[in-house]
Design a protein around this motif. Sequence first.
Motif, PDB file in Angstrom:
ATOM      1  N   ALA A  49       7.778 -31.416  -6.192  1.00 45.07           N
ATOM      2  CA  ALA A  49       8.114 -30.381  -5.484  1.00 45.07           C
ATOM      3  C   ALA A  49       9.767 -30.627  -4.961  1.00 45.07           C
ATOM      4  CB  ALA A  49       7.392 -30.502  -4.192  1.00 45.07           C
ATOM      5  N   ARG A  50      10.277 -31.508  -4.513  1.00 43.29           N
ATOM      6  CA  ARG A  50      11.645 -31.680  -4.299  1.00 43.29           C
ATOM      7  C   ARG A  50      12.568 -31.436  -5.547  1.00 43.29           C
ATOM      8  NH1 ARG A  50      12.550 -32.218   1.357  1.00 43.29           N
ATOM      9  NH2 ARG A  50      10.561 -32.692   1.954  1.00 43.29           N
ATOM     10  N   ALA A  51      12.269 -31.818  -6.694  1.00 41.24           N
ATOM     11  CA  ALA A  51      13.061 -31.660  -7.743  1.00 41.24           C
ATOM     12  C   ALA A  51      13.152 -29.958  -8.148  1.00 41.24           C
ATOM     13  CB  ALA A  51      12.451 -32.266  -8.970  1.00 41.24           C
ATOM     14  N   LEU A  52      12.048 -29.292  -7.569  1.00 40.96           N
ATOM     15  CA  LEU A  52      12.161 -27.890  -8.066  1.00 40.96           C
ATOM     16  C   LEU A  52      13.151 -27.110  -7.066  1.00 40.96           C
ATOM     17  CD1 LEU A  52       8.122 -27.217  -8.077  1.00 40.96           C
ATOM     18  CD2 LEU A  52       9.736 -27.698  -9.970  1.00 40.96           C
ATOM     19  N   ILE A 160      11.773 -15.781   5.039  1.00 45.47           N
ATOM     20  CA  ILE A 160      12.560 -14.781   5.858  1.00 45.47           C
ATOM     21  C   ILE A 160      13.338 -14.085   4.961  1.00 45.47           C
ATOM     22  CG2 ILE A 160      14.460 -16.251   6.495  1.00 45.47           C
ATOM     23  CD1 ILE A 160      14.294 -14.932   9.121  1.00 45.47           C
ATOM     24  N   ASN A 161      14.003 -14.770   3.820  1.00 43.93           N
ATOM     25  CA  ASN A 161      14.765 -14.217   2.767  1.00 43.93           C
ATOM     26  C   ASN A 161      14.102 -13.870   1.500  1.00 43.93           C
ATOM     27  OD1 ASN A 161      17.341 -14.256   4.188  1.00 43.93           O
ATOM     28  ND2 ASN A 161      16.951 -16.810   3.765  1.00 43.93           N
ATOM     29  N   GLU A 162      12.844 -13.544   1.358  1.00 49.71           N
ATOM     30  CA  GLU A 162      11.744 -12.977   0.538  1.00 49.71           C
ATOM     31  C   GLU A 162      12.125 -13.764  -1.089  1.00 49.71           C
ATOM     32  OE1 GLU A 162      11.845  -8.668   0.439  1.00 49.71           O
ATOM     33  OE2 GLU A 162      11.555  -8.753   2.599  1.00 49.71           O
ATOM     34  N   PRO A 163      11.873 -15.098  -0.911  1.00 49.98           N
ATOM     35  CA  PRO A 163      12.127 -15.784  -2.299  1.00 49.98           C
ATOM     36  C   PRO A 163      10.950 -15.267  -3.227  1.00 49.98           C
ATOM     37  CG  PRO A 163      11.215 -17.023  -0.794  1.00 49.98           C
ATOM     38  CD  PRO A 163      11.355 -16.014   0.034  1.00 49.98           C
ATOM     39  N   ASP A 164      11.623 -15.657  -4.562  1.00 46.39           N
ATOM     40  CA  ASP A 164      10.651 -15.576  -5.516  1.00 46.39           C
ATOM     41  C   ASP A 164       9.543 -16.639  -5.821  1.00 46.39           C
ATOM     42  OD1 ASP A 164      11.740 -13.228  -7.047  1.00 46.39           O
ATOM     43  OD2 ASP A 164      13.579 -14.742  -7.064  1.00 46.39           O
ATOM     44  N   VAL A 165       9.972 -17.819  -5.325  1.00 42.07           N
ATOM     45  CA  VAL A 165       8.900 -19.160  -5.167  1.00 42.07           C
ATOM     46  C   VAL A 165       8.993 -19.909  -3.751  1.00 42.07           C
ATOM     47  CG1 VAL A 165       8.347 -21.249  -6.320  1.00 42.07           C
ATOM     48  CG2 VAL A 165       9.400 -19.416  -7.911  1.00 42.07           C
ATOM     49  N   LEU A 166       7.774 -20.050  -3.091  1.00 44.13           N
ATOM     50  CA  LEU A 166       7.630 -21.031  -2.139  1.00 44.13           C
ATOM     51  C   LEU A 166       7.165 -22.283  -2.544  1.00 44.13           C
ATOM     52  CD1 LEU A 166       5.932 -18.519   0.295  1.00 44.13           C
ATOM     53  CD2 LEU A 166       8.437 -19.470   0.459  1.00 44.13           C
ATOM     54  N   VAL A 167       7.595 -23.324  -2.319  1.00 50.29           N
ATOM     55  CA  VAL A 167       7.226 -24.565  -2.485  1.00 50.29           C
ATOM     56  C   VAL A 167       6.818 -25.266  -1.059  1.00 50.29           C
ATOM     57  CG1 VAL A 167       7.762 -27.049  -3.333  1.00 50.29           C
ATOM     58  CG2 VAL A 167       8.835 -24.970  -4.591  1.00 50.29           C
ATOM     59  N   ALA A 168       5.380 -25.428  -1.200  1.00 49.15           N
ATOM     60  CA  ALA A 168       4.607 -25.954   0.019  1.00 49.15           C
ATOM     61  C   ALA A 168       4.202 -27.684  -0.322  1.00 49.15           C
ATOM     62  CB  ALA A 168       3.526 -25.217   0.473  1.00 49.15           C
ATOM     63  N   ASP A 169       4.860 -28.370   0.571  1.00 50.12           N
ATOM     64  CA  ASP A 169       4.644 -30.011   0.308  1.00 50.12           C
ATOM     65  C   ASP A 169       3.740 -30.526   1.307  1.00 50.12           C
ATOM     66  OD1 ASP A 169       4.768 -32.513  -0.431  1.00 50.12           O
ATOM     67  OD2 ASP A 169       6.720 -32.864   0.131  1.00 50.12           O
ATOM     68  N   GLU A 170       2.402 -30.529   1.098  1.00 50.85           N
ATOM     69  CA  GLU A 170       1.366 -30.945   1.897  1.00 50.85           C
ATOM     70  C   GLU A 170       1.699 -30.138   3.317  1.00 50.85           C
ATOM     71  OE1 GLU A 170      -0.796 -32.936   1.196  1.00 50.85           O
ATOM     72  OE2 GLU A 170      -0.390 -34.264  -0.516  1.00 50.85           O
ATOM     73  N   PRO A 171       1.544 -28.708   3.009  1.00 47.43           N
ATOM     74  CA  PRO A 171       1.728 -28.324   4.485  1.00 47.43           C
ATOM     75  C   PRO A 171       0.787 -28.186   5.857  1.00 47.43           C
ATOM     76  CG  PRO A 171       0.999 -26.415   2.951  1.00 47.43           C
ATOM     77  CD  PRO A 171       1.191 -28.007   2.478  1.00 47.43           C
ATOM     78  N   THR A 172      -0.288 -28.927   5.577  1.00 50.47           N
ATOM     79  CA  THR A 172      -1.251 -29.038   6.391  1.00 50.47           C
ATOM     80  C   THR A 172      -1.903 -30.427   6.728  1.00 50.47           C
ATOM     81  OG1 THR A 172      -3.026 -28.464   4.689  1.00 50.47           O
ATOM     82  CG2 THR A 172      -2.176 -26.455   5.818  1.00 50.47           C
ATOM     83  N   THR A 173      -1.202 -31.468   6.459  1.00 53.23           N
ATOM     84  CA  THR A 173      -1.672 -32.662   6.390  1.00 53.23           C
ATOM     85  C   THR A 173      -1.857 -33.099   7.938  1.00 53.23           C
ATOM     86  OG1 THR A 173      -0.283 -33.374   4.420  1.00 53.23           O
ATOM     87  CG2 THR A 173      -1.005 -35.155   5.866  1.00 53.23           C
ATOM     88  N   LEU A 200       2.067 -25.529  -4.447  1.00 53.81           N
ATOM     89  CA  LEU A 200       1.283 -26.145  -3.318  1.00 53.81           C
ATOM     90  C   LEU A 200       0.929 -27.376  -3.548  1.00 53.81           C
ATOM     91  CD1 LEU A 200      -0.377 -25.697  -0.362  1.00 53.81           C
ATOM     92  CD2 LEU A 200      -2.265 -24.935  -1.737  1.00 53.81           C
ATOM     93  N   VAL A 201       1.504 -28.365  -2.965  1.00 52.15           N
ATOM     94  CA  VAL A 201       1.309 -29.703  -3.109  1.00 52.15           C
ATOM     95  C   VAL A 201       0.248 -30.311  -2.240  1.00 52.15           C
ATOM     96  CG1 VAL A 201       2.315 -32.004  -3.090  1.00 52.15           C
ATOM     97  CG2 VAL A 201       3.523 -30.299  -4.283  1.00 52.15           C
ATOM     98  N   THR A 202      -0.908 -31.032  -2.659  1.00 53.28           N
ATOM     99  CA  THR A 202      -1.789 -31.250  -1.668  1.00 53.28           C
ATOM    100  C   THR A 202      -2.771 -32.266  -2.335  1.00 53.28           C
ATOM    101  OG1 THR A 202      -3.753 -30.294  -0.530  1.00 53.28           O
ATOM    102  CG2 THR A 202      -3.398 -29.243  -2.513  1.00 53.28           C
ATOM    103  N   HIS A 203      -3.454 -33.230  -1.446  1.00 53.75           N
ATOM    104  CA  HIS A 203      -4.528 -33.875  -2.154  1.00 53.75           C
ATOM    105  C   HIS A 203      -5.820 -33.428  -1.751  1.00 53.75           C
ATOM    106  CE1 HIS A 203      -4.144 -34.814   2.195  1.00 53.75           C
ATOM    107  NE2 HIS A 203      -5.358 -35.092   2.463  1.00 53.75           N
ATOM    108  N   ASP A 204      -5.818 -32.353  -1.231  1.00 56.55           N
ATOM    109  CA  ASP A 204      -7.227 -31.584  -0.695  1.00 56.55           C
ATOM    110  C   ASP A 204      -7.849 -30.773  -1.569  1.00 56.55           C
ATOM    111  OD1 ASP A 204      -9.110 -30.255   0.573  1.00 56.55           O
ATOM    112  OD2 ASP A 204      -8.180 -30.423   2.660  1.00 56.55           O
ATOM    113  N   LEU A 205      -8.871 -31.218  -2.396  1.00 52.87           N
ATOM    114  CA  LEU A 205      -9.409 -30.445  -3.420  1.00 52.87           C
ATOM    115  C   LEU A 205     -10.413 -29.109  -2.844  1.00 52.87           C
ATOM    116  CD1 LEU A 205     -10.984 -33.012  -5.957  1.00 52.87           C
ATOM    117  CD2 LEU A 205      -8.914 -31.639  -6.180  1.00 52.87           C
TER     118      LEU A 205
END
Length: 324
Positions: A49-52, A160-173, A200-205
């Motif tokens: 995710a960080r590499a993206l 807020i700047n309307e990006p093309d891609v959102l990368v969410a790294d475990e946003p609900t851990t 969406l990076v997650t461990h939650d299936l």
Amino acid sequence: MESEVLLSVRDLRIAFDGVEAVRGLSFDVRPREVLAIVGESGAGKSLTARALLGMMPRGATTTGDIRLLGDPDLVPRRGRRIALVPQDALSALSPVHPVGDQLAAAVRSVAGVSRKEARARAVAALDRVGIPDAVRKARAYPHEFSGGMRQRAVIAMATINEPDVLVADEPTTALDEERRDQVLRVLGEQREAVGAALVLVTHDLDVVRQHADRALVMYAGRLTELGPTDQVLARPLAPYTAGLLASLPEHAHGRRLPTLPGTPPAPGALPPGCAFAPRCPLAADACHEAEPEPRPADERLVACHRWEEVPDPAVELFQVRQPA
């Protein structure tokens, strides 16, 4: 078709002191889709995710090709065309500046607008993610927000700047189930509002099942399985995916909960052949001799020598047999 690819990753490798933590990962992200990256801790999900975003830890060496809309230069596009929803919202927000000021700064970093206009956009963004009394809350500091509100604030900042891609790294851990669902709903609404794809990076299936169009399963820094979420979770082709599913309470059926045997290998201590072979009930001699490469299989990619022998239901590979 290439025109349908929004974000392209080819042969991504991330190493620390010569030891690879991500090893030859390739995948695409399509416009407006939700791609979930799932796996156990240490699989390389967050590093990917960080590499993206071109936001690698100190000491990391990255090779491979990452292109957003065909452009390999990610840094100028960060925050404008691709944005991060971090795992720890409190650490992501400055403790010494009001939340509204931080959102306004994000606007002005990519748009030549006045402070007044940036401030108005910040308030509007907080209002869109459901923060009550957004005008007043824009003047508050992060420690004055609840955990769920802070997570909404970083979603507002990312979109807020309307990006093309959102990368969410475990946003609900760090959130309980109710707040997790609320945050994911807000994230989904904001993604739809700006027309963005989501990684969406997650461990939650369960989160993957409910929110992702496609699932990329990682193990030991490599792709194990990639395909439409409903197919991957209903009929996994990789034994590792089956093991993750078997560990869910819904598959216990009144018996002791199955668990994956063993633990993932450390990046510098990979076994020969397939990295999952020491934990895999289907492993044969060939699995210990050569690492499988991803290959097309039933509209998916799977990296397994014996994927055609995985039973249906695949979770039976890991079911705990009760004593007679």
